[in-house]
Design a protein around this motif. Sequence first.
Motif, PDB file in Angstrom:
ATOM      1  N   THR A 346       0.844  -1.196   0.000  1.00 46.44           N
ATOM      2  CA  THR A 346       0.000   0.000   0.000  1.00 46.44           C
ATOM      3  C   THR A 346       0.880   1.247   0.000  1.00 46.44           C
ATOM      4  O   THR A 346       2.028   1.224   0.470  1.00 46.44           O
ATOM      5  N   PHE A 347       0.313   2.331  -0.518  1.00 47.95           N
ATOM      6  CA  PHE A 347       1.028   3.612  -0.601  1.00 47.95           C
ATOM      7  C   PHE A 347       0.003   4.711  -0.399  1.00 47.95           C
ATOM      8  O   PHE A 347      -0.993   4.782  -1.124  1.00 47.95           O
ATOM      9  N   LYS A 348       0.225   5.564   0.597  1.00 53.02           N
ATOM     10  CA  LYS A 348      -0.727   6.637   0.900  1.00 53.02           C
ATOM     11  C   LYS A 348       0.000   7.970   0.910  1.00 53.02           C
ATOM     12  O   LYS A 348       1.007   8.131   1.610  1.00 53.02           O
ATOM     13  N   ILE A 349      -0.512   8.910   0.124  1.00 52.59           N
ATOM     14  CA  ILE A 349       0.137  10.210  -0.016  1.00 52.59           C
ATOM     15  C   ILE A 349      -0.932  11.297   0.044  1.00 52.59           C
ATOM     16  O   ILE A 349      -2.030  11.122  -0.488  1.00 52.59           O
ATOM     17  N   VAL A 350      -0.611  12.389   0.705  1.00 49.85           N
ATOM     18  CA  VAL A 350      -1.546  13.506   0.817  1.00 49.85           C
ATOM     19  C   VAL A 350      -1.195  14.519  -0.273  1.00 49.85           C
ATOM     20  O   VAL A 350      -0.244  15.283  -0.163  1.00 49.85           O
ATOM     21  N   GLU A 351      -1.980  14.499  -1.343  1.00 45.24           N
ATOM     22  CA  GLU A 351      -1.761  15.419  -2.451  1.00 45.24           C
ATOM     23  C   GLU A 351      -2.855  16.483  -2.400  1.00 45.24           C
ATOM     24  O   GLU A 351      -4.033  16.156  -2.438  1.00 45.24           O
ATOM     25  N   THR A 352      -2.446  17.739  -2.316  1.00 45.51           N
ATOM     26  CA  THR A 352      -3.438  18.818  -2.340  1.00 45.51           C
ATOM     27  C   THR A 352      -3.594  19.328  -3.767  1.00 45.51           C
ATOM     28  O   THR A 352      -4.569  19.066  -4.436  1.00 45.51           O
ATOM     29  N   ASP A 353      -2.598  20.053  -4.224  1.00 45.26           N
ATOM     30  CA  ASP A 353      -2.624  20.569  -5.596  1.00 45.26           C
ATOM     31  C   ASP A 353      -1.196  20.525  -6.129  1.00 45.26           C
ATOM     32  O   ASP A 353      -0.484  21.526  -6.093  1.00 45.26           O
ATOM     33  N   PRO A 354      -0.746  19.352  -6.621  1.00 42.49           N
ATOM     34  CA  PRO A 354       0.652  19.213  -7.045  1.00 42.49           C
ATOM     35  C   PRO A 354       1.090  20.251  -8.070  1.00 42.49           C
ATOM     36  O   PRO A 354       2.258  20.625  -8.121  1.00 42.49           O
ATOM     37  N   ALA A 355       0.164  20.746  -8.881  1.00 41.13           N
ATOM     38  CA  ALA A 355       0.539  21.706  -9.913  1.00 41.13           C
ATOM     39  C   ALA A 355       1.081  22.991  -9.326  1.00 41.13           C
ATOM     40  O   ALA A 355       1.931  23.652  -9.930  1.00 41.13           O
ATOM     41  N   THR A 356       0.625  23.373  -8.131  1.00 41.06           N
ATOM     42  CA  THR A 356       1.091  24.624  -7.542  1.00 41.06           C
ATOM     43  C   THR A 356       1.876  24.418  -6.254  1.00 41.06           C
ATOM     44  O   THR A 356       2.763  25.212  -5.948  1.00 41.06           O
ATOM     45  N   THR A 357       1.563  23.376  -5.500  1.00 45.34           N
ATOM     46  CA  THR A 357       2.254  23.186  -4.222  1.00 45.34           C
ATOM     47  C   THR A 357       3.300  22.081  -4.272  1.00 45.34           C
ATOM     48  O   THR A 357       4.039  21.889  -3.316  1.00 45.34           O
ATOM     49  N   GLY A 358       3.378  21.342  -5.381  1.00 43.02           N
ATOM     50  CA  GLY A 358       4.347  20.262  -5.470  1.00 43.02           C
ATOM     51  C   GLY A 358       3.884  19.033  -4.702  1.00 43.02           C
ATOM     52  O   GLY A 358       2.781  18.981  -4.153  1.00 43.02           O
ATOM     53  N   TYR A 359       4.743  18.035  -4.651  1.00 38.38           N
ATOM     54  CA  TYR A 359       4.422  16.803  -3.944  1.00 38.38           C
ATOM     55  C   TYR A 359       5.005  16.848  -2.541  1.00 38.38           C
ATOM     56  O   TYR A 359       6.061  17.446  -2.315  1.00 38.38           O
ATOM     57  N   PRO A 360       4.343  16.222  -1.574  1.00 32.24           N
ATOM     58  CA  PRO A 360       4.818  16.288  -0.184  1.00 32.24           C
ATOM     59  C   PRO A 360       6.156  15.585   0.005  1.00 32.24           C
ATOM     60  O   PRO A 360       6.541  14.723  -0.782  1.00 32.24           O
ATOM     61  N   ALA A 361       6.847  15.957   1.063  1.00 34.33           N
ATOM     62  CA  ALA A 361       8.176  15.413   1.324  1.00 34.33           C
ATOM     63  C   ALA A 361       8.141  13.938   1.689  1.00 34.33           C
ATOM     64  O   ALA A 361       9.109  13.210   1.446  1.00 34.33           O
ATOM     65  N   THR A 362       7.029  13.482   2.271  1.00 33.90           N
ATOM     66  CA  THR A 362       6.938  12.089   2.704  1.00 33.90           C
ATOM     67  C   THR A 362       5.591  11.479   2.327  1.00 33.90           C
ATOM     68  O   THR A 362       4.615  12.186   2.080  1.00 33.90           O
ATOM     69  N   ALA A 363       5.576  10.161   2.294  1.00 36.13           N
ATOM     70  CA  ALA A 363       4.353   9.383   2.120  1.00 36.13           C
ATOM     71  C   ALA A 363       4.497   8.143   3.005  1.00 36.13           C
ATOM     72  O   ALA A 363       5.562   7.880   3.569  1.00 36.13           O
ATOM     73  N   ILE A 364       3.402   7.382   3.117  1.00 32.51           N
ATOM     74  CA  ILE A 364       3.388   6.211   3.981  1.00 32.51           C
ATOM     75  C   ILE A 364       3.137   4.963   3.140  1.00 32.51           C
ATOM     76  O   ILE A 364       2.308   4.974   2.226  1.00 32.51           O
ATOM     77  N   CYS A 365       3.845   3.874   3.466  1.00 34.23           N
ATOM     78  CA  CYS A 365       3.608   2.615   2.740  1.00 34.23           C
ATOM     79  C   CYS A 365       3.616   1.447   3.704  1.00 34.23           C
ATOM     80  O   CYS A 365       4.095   1.556   4.837  1.00 34.23           O
ATOM     81  N   THR A 366       3.040   0.336   3.261  1.00 32.40           N
ATOM     82  CA  THR A 366       3.163  -0.928   3.972  1.00 32.40           C
ATOM     83  C   THR A 366       3.476  -2.018   2.972  1.00 32.40           C
ATOM     84  O   THR A 366       3.038  -1.956   1.816  1.00 32.40           O
ATOM     85  N   ILE A 367       4.236  -3.014   3.394  1.00 34.37           N
ATOM     86  CA  ILE A 367       4.567  -4.172   2.559  1.00 34.37           C
ATOM     87  C   ILE A 367       4.346  -5.419   3.425  1.00 34.37           C
ATOM     88  O   ILE A 367       5.109  -5.664   4.372  1.00 34.37           O
ATOM     89  N   THR A 368       3.299  -6.178   3.119  1.00 35.37           N
ATOM     90  CA  THR A 368       2.900  -7.283   3.980  1.00 35.37           C
ATOM     91  C   THR A 368       2.862  -8.578   3.189  1.00 35.37           C
ATOM     92  O   THR A 368       2.153  -8.678   2.170  1.00 35.37           O
ATOM     93  N   LYS A 369       3.592  -9.592   3.642  1.00 40.45           N
ATOM     94  CA  LYS A 369       3.589 -10.911   2.992  1.00 40.45           C
ATOM     95  C   LYS A 369       2.317 -11.642   3.368  1.00 40.45           C
ATOM     96  O   LYS A 369       1.931 -11.695   4.534  1.00 40.45           O
ATOM     97  N   LYS A 370       1.621 -12.174   2.362  1.00 38.21           N
ATOM     98  CA  LYS A 370       0.342 -12.857   2.600  1.00 38.21           C
ATOM     99  C   LYS A 370       0.573 -14.337   2.937  1.00 38.21           C
ATOM    100  O   LYS A 370       1.561 -14.938   2.518  1.00 38.21           O
TER     101      LYS A 370
END
Length: 370
Positions: A346-370
């Motif tokens: 999974t990958f979760k990112i808080v994007e407001t308006d990338p065209a004017t504010t750019g992309y955030p410095a960090t995002a959150i992910c998980t990697i889980t073996k099933k």
Amino acid sequence: MKKYINKLFILGSLLFLGASCENESAQVTTLKTVTFPTNLVASSSTLVLTEDTADDSVVLFSWPAVQFPVGTAVTYALQIDVISDITGPTAWQKSKRIEVGEDVLSKAILGKDLNQIATDLGLLPELTGKLVVRVEASLDHKVYSDPLTLTITTYERSVVFGEIYMPGSYQGWSIETAAALTAIQKGVYQGYMTLPVGQGREFKINKERNWAQFYGAGETNFDMKNMSDADFLLPAAGSYQMKVNLNTLKWTATPYAWGIVGPASATAEQTAGDANYGWNHSVPMSYDHQTKTWKITTNLLPGALKFRLNDNWTINYGPADAATNTVNLDNGGAYSIAEAGTYEVTFKIVETDPATTGYPATAICTITKK
């Protein structure tokens, strides 16, 4: 014999002169003084910026062609700075630069872009200040126009709130679980969704989580008409960045997907013909619009894993510390998948308006073996 010696002398002299001319030609551009023949001109030198004119061209700069001794294309750029930073040993080093192009002699600037430049340079919102603009012309060296002063009043971008909703075939037409598009500007909404393969492409736009008011297709698929029975149609299965503009009654769906990339993301069949397949091709994730999370369940191989946008390295995330679930913009690190198997990523990112504010410095992910 003397006759032949004279001929050799003349030939040698001609070769020497030719070489000298060639060297002189190579140096003449750098050595000769080059200047702007006339001044930089602005369509207006006093500007009052507002949110209502944010998307309008508020000023047009124009300048004359600069003639360098060598007749090749000249590259132009604008530099914008505050008066206090254009003198001394660090003059213009903090300026905002706008690339214009080769042999282009004018540049229009949108209100929102000029407002952002002004506030980045320290001008206070709702107050009047001054900016200085000059043109840079470059070939093998750079020359500059005389600076032009603008008197400018900036605005503070208002914080916008609110959502609109996108019920459709992709989620069974349930208004309660429809994807939400969040306000990023006054009257402009943005969000993300995935249309699964085999699902219908139809959808509507609703102002509330009810059917009291909705928009359907107007004259074209991308025109919005209040209470129209005609459904909008997505282009095809896939993930999209949705934008709806209630000011212009238009909408767009731009292909848009975060994906996993790296040797771990490939399969044995994919890597058989390309040893770097995993680094060369992202595997797209799907967007869960209810949890606002990008997800994929897939087989991974032992190796490295990162995240990138739209199968391109322009925007990518990797871990600064692989022991945490935080990934960082433009970080060179990667997760190491130690054991082959089926994983949920999974990958979760808080994007407001990338065209004017750019992309955030960090995002959150998980990697889980099933």
